[in-house]
Write a protein that holds these residues in place. Sequence first.
Motif, short mmCIF file in Angstrom:
data_model
loop_
_atom_site.label_atom_id
_atom_site.label_comp_id
_atom_site.label_asym_id
_atom_site.label_seq_id
_atom_site.Cartn_x
_atom_site.Cartn_y
_atom_site.Cartn_z
N SER A 30 0.61 -0.92 -0.07
CA SER A 30 -0.19 -0.03 0.27
C SER A 30 0.92 1.57 0.30
CB SER A 30 -1.20 0.29 1.09
OG SER A 30 -1.54 -0.89 1.28
N VAL A 31 2.40 1.48 0.60
CA VAL A 31 3.17 2.47 1.20
C VAL A 31 3.52 2.16 -0.78
CG1 VAL A 31 5.30 3.16 1.36
CG2 VAL A 31 3.52 2.18 2.99
N ALA A 32 3.93 1.42 -1.73
CA ALA A 32 4.89 2.09 -2.62
C ALA A 32 3.44 1.50 -3.92
CB ALA A 32 5.42 0.07 -2.62
N TYR A 33 2.61 1.26 -3.56
CA TYR A 33 1.51 1.55 -4.71
C TYR A 33 0.00 2.08 -4.08
CZ TYR A 33 4.40 -1.68 -6.85
OH TYR A 33 5.08 -2.65 -7.76
N PRO A 34 0.25 3.57 -3.81
CA PRO A 34 -0.19 4.64 -3.27
C PRO A 34 -1.91 4.64 -4.14
CG PRO A 34 1.10 5.95 -4.35
CD PRO A 34 1.80 4.63 -3.92
N GLU A 35 -1.83 4.30 -5.60
CA GLU A 35 -2.61 4.28 -6.57
C GLU A 35 -3.65 3.12 -6.43
OE1 GLU A 35 0.59 2.26 -8.91
OE2 GLU A 35 0.40 3.59 -7.16
N LEU A 36 -3.15 2.65 -5.99
CA LEU A 36 -4.21 0.83 -6.13
C LEU A 36 -4.76 0.34 -4.06
CD1 LEU A 36 -1.67 -1.97 -7.55
CD2 LEU A 36 -3.77 -0.35 -8.41
N THR A 37 -6.43 0.32 -4.22
CA THR A 37 -6.78 0.71 -3.64
C THR A 37 -6.20 -1.11 -2.59
OG1 THR A 37 -8.06 -0.91 -4.08
CG2 THR A 37 -8.84 1.51 -3.39
N VAL A 38 -6.05 -0.96 -0.99
CA VAL A 38 -5.80 -2.35 -0.23
C VAL A 38 -7.30 -3.31 -0.69
CG1 VAL A 38 -5.86 -3.05 2.11
CG2 VAL A 38 -6.01 -1.15 2.10
N ASP A 39 -8.22 -3.06 -1.19
CA ASP A 39 -8.88 -4.43 -2.19
C ASP A 39 -8.73 -5.23 -3.03
OD1 ASP A 39 -11.21 -5.56 -2.09
OD2 ASP A 39 -11.72 -4.56 -3.53
N ALA A 40 -8.08 -4.51 -4.17
CA ALA A 40 -7.38 -4.42 -4.88
C ALA A 40 -6.12 -4.70 -5.43
CB ALA A 40 -7.64 -2.54 -5.82
N LEU A 41 -5.32 -5.01 -4.35
CA LEU A 41 -4.24 -5.28 -3.77
C LEU A 41 -4.40 -6.91 -3.16
CD1 LEU A 41 -2.12 -2.61 -2.17
CD2 LEU A 41 -1.62 -3.98 -4.01
N ALA A 42 -5.84 -6.99 -2.38
CA ALA A 42 -5.68 -8.44 -2.16
C ALA A 42 -6.40 -9.10 -3.05
CB ALA A 42 -6.56 -7.85 -0.47
N MET A 44 -5.27 -9.74 -5.72
CA MET A 44 -4.89 -10.14 -6.58
C MET A 44 -3.97 -11.41 -6.82
SD MET A 44 -1.24 -7.10 -6.47
CE MET A 44 -2.20 -5.03 -7.91
N PRO A 45 -3.26 -12.39 -7.31
CA PRO A 45 -2.93 -13.74 -7.08
C PRO A 45 -1.75 -13.65 -6.59
CG PRO A 45 -3.60 -13.20 -9.40
CD PRO A 45 -4.08 -11.96 -8.83
N LEU A 46 -1.28 -14.49 -5.72
CA LEU A 46 -0.62 -13.95 -4.47
C LEU A 46 0.84 -14.34 -5.74
CD1 LEU A 46 -1.22 -16.78 -2.35
CD2 LEU A 46 -1.90 -14.46 -1.86
N GLY A 47 1.22 -14.66 -6.37
CA GLY A 47 2.43 -14.79 -7.19
C GLY A 47 2.21 -13.27 -7.92
N GLN A 48 1.56 -12.20 -8.01
CA GLN A 48 1.64 -10.67 -8.71
C GLN A 48 2.11 -9.92 -7.08
OE1 GLN A 48 -2.37 -9.41 -10.55
NE2 GLN A 48 -1.55 -7.63 -10.84
N ARG A 49 1.20 -10.65 -6.40
CA ARG A 49 1.48 -9.95 -5.40
C ARG A 49 3.30 -9.57 -4.71
NH1 ARG A 49 0.10 -12.56 0.63
NH2 ARG A 49 2.31 -13.77 -0.36
N ASP A 50 3.45 -11.00 -5.51
CA ASP A 50 4.99 -11.46 -4.66
C ASP A 50 5.82 -10.38 -5.68
OD1 ASP A 50 4.56 -12.36 -2.84
OD2 ASP A 50 4.42 -15.07 -3.52
N ALA A 51 5.37 -10.73 -6.18
CA ALA A 51 6.55 -10.09 -7.95
C ALA A 51 6.64 -8.25 -7.41
CB ALA A 51 6.15 -10.34 -9.12
N LYS A 52 5.62 -8.02 -7.01
CA LYS A 52 5.55 -6.42 -6.65
C LYS A 52 6.04 -5.69 -5.75
CE LYS A 52 1.32 -4.69 -8.78
NZ LYS A 52 2.04 -4.05 -9.43
N LEU A 53 6.29 -7.77 -4.25
CA LEU A 53 7.56 -7.35 -3.10
C LEU A 53 8.48 -7.77 -3.67
CD1 LEU A 53 4.86 -9.61 -1.20
CD2 LEU A 53 5.55 -7.08 -0.64
N MET A 54 8.68 -7.70 -4.38
CA MET A 54 10.08 -8.03 -4.78
C MET A 54 10.76 -6.93 -5.85
SD MET A 54 10.34 -12.42 -6.66
CE MET A 54 10.15 -13.67 -5.65
#
Length: 245
Positions: A30-42, A44-54
């Motif tokens: 949420s800090v790195a992608y303020p344009e995305l809502t928490v619901d939108a991040l939640a 996401m497929p887990l792999g897509q989430r993890d790719a953003k974390l990487m």
Amino acid sequence: MLIPSAAQLLDMWEGAIAASHTRRALDILSVAYPELTVDALARMPLGQRDAKLMRLRECLFGSSLTVVAACPHCSTQLESTMLVSDIRVDNYHPSNGAQEIDSDGYRIVFRLPASNDLLLFSPDMDSSRARDVLLARCILDVRNTDGEQVCYASLPEHVVSAVAEQMALADPQADLELAFECPACGHSWEAMFDIARFLWREIHAWAMRTLREVHSLARAYGWSESDVLMMSPTRRQMYLELCRQ
């Protein structure tokens, strides 16, 4: 992606200390992608989430990471250093939509697991129960050869396992395993790598180190926390060295 400032990262860390592992991952993003809502991040497929974390991890702490593991055979501690690119899946394009698999006379429609599924897990839930909860949410429809709808709970175990395996194949970035070989006893094994947990530990260590630096400089110069955090890491380190003289 926005690279968070030291102050933003500290605020996020403080607010997420008491949160669950999955919620922490969402707070970080949420800090790195303020344009995305928490619901939108939640969602996401887990792999897509993890790719953003990487990607965020590379920007915050660099491209090299060191993983520590204990040999399950002799308990020897191992350190393995690798690049983030070594564990990033190439040409990764997960599907947010429904997918199908045919197994032993059943046609199963499913979606990929997301963070909002994991948020339902209780801390004391065992792995078997967690798998059942996850699959029950992600399996959207089951039909037999006659086209009749079938309850997920009535599926044979080997069919359920086939669905779980297909989910992992469809989202490889969410299912990373690292190979280890113990130099002491020669035992080889594989272990899951969770970038969300790994990054949180790094952020926690950084936050504690940063707070100690703020404390030292505030005591030495009377500066406020915001004054110290606005400095570059290089200048801050130079002042800390002067304090030790």
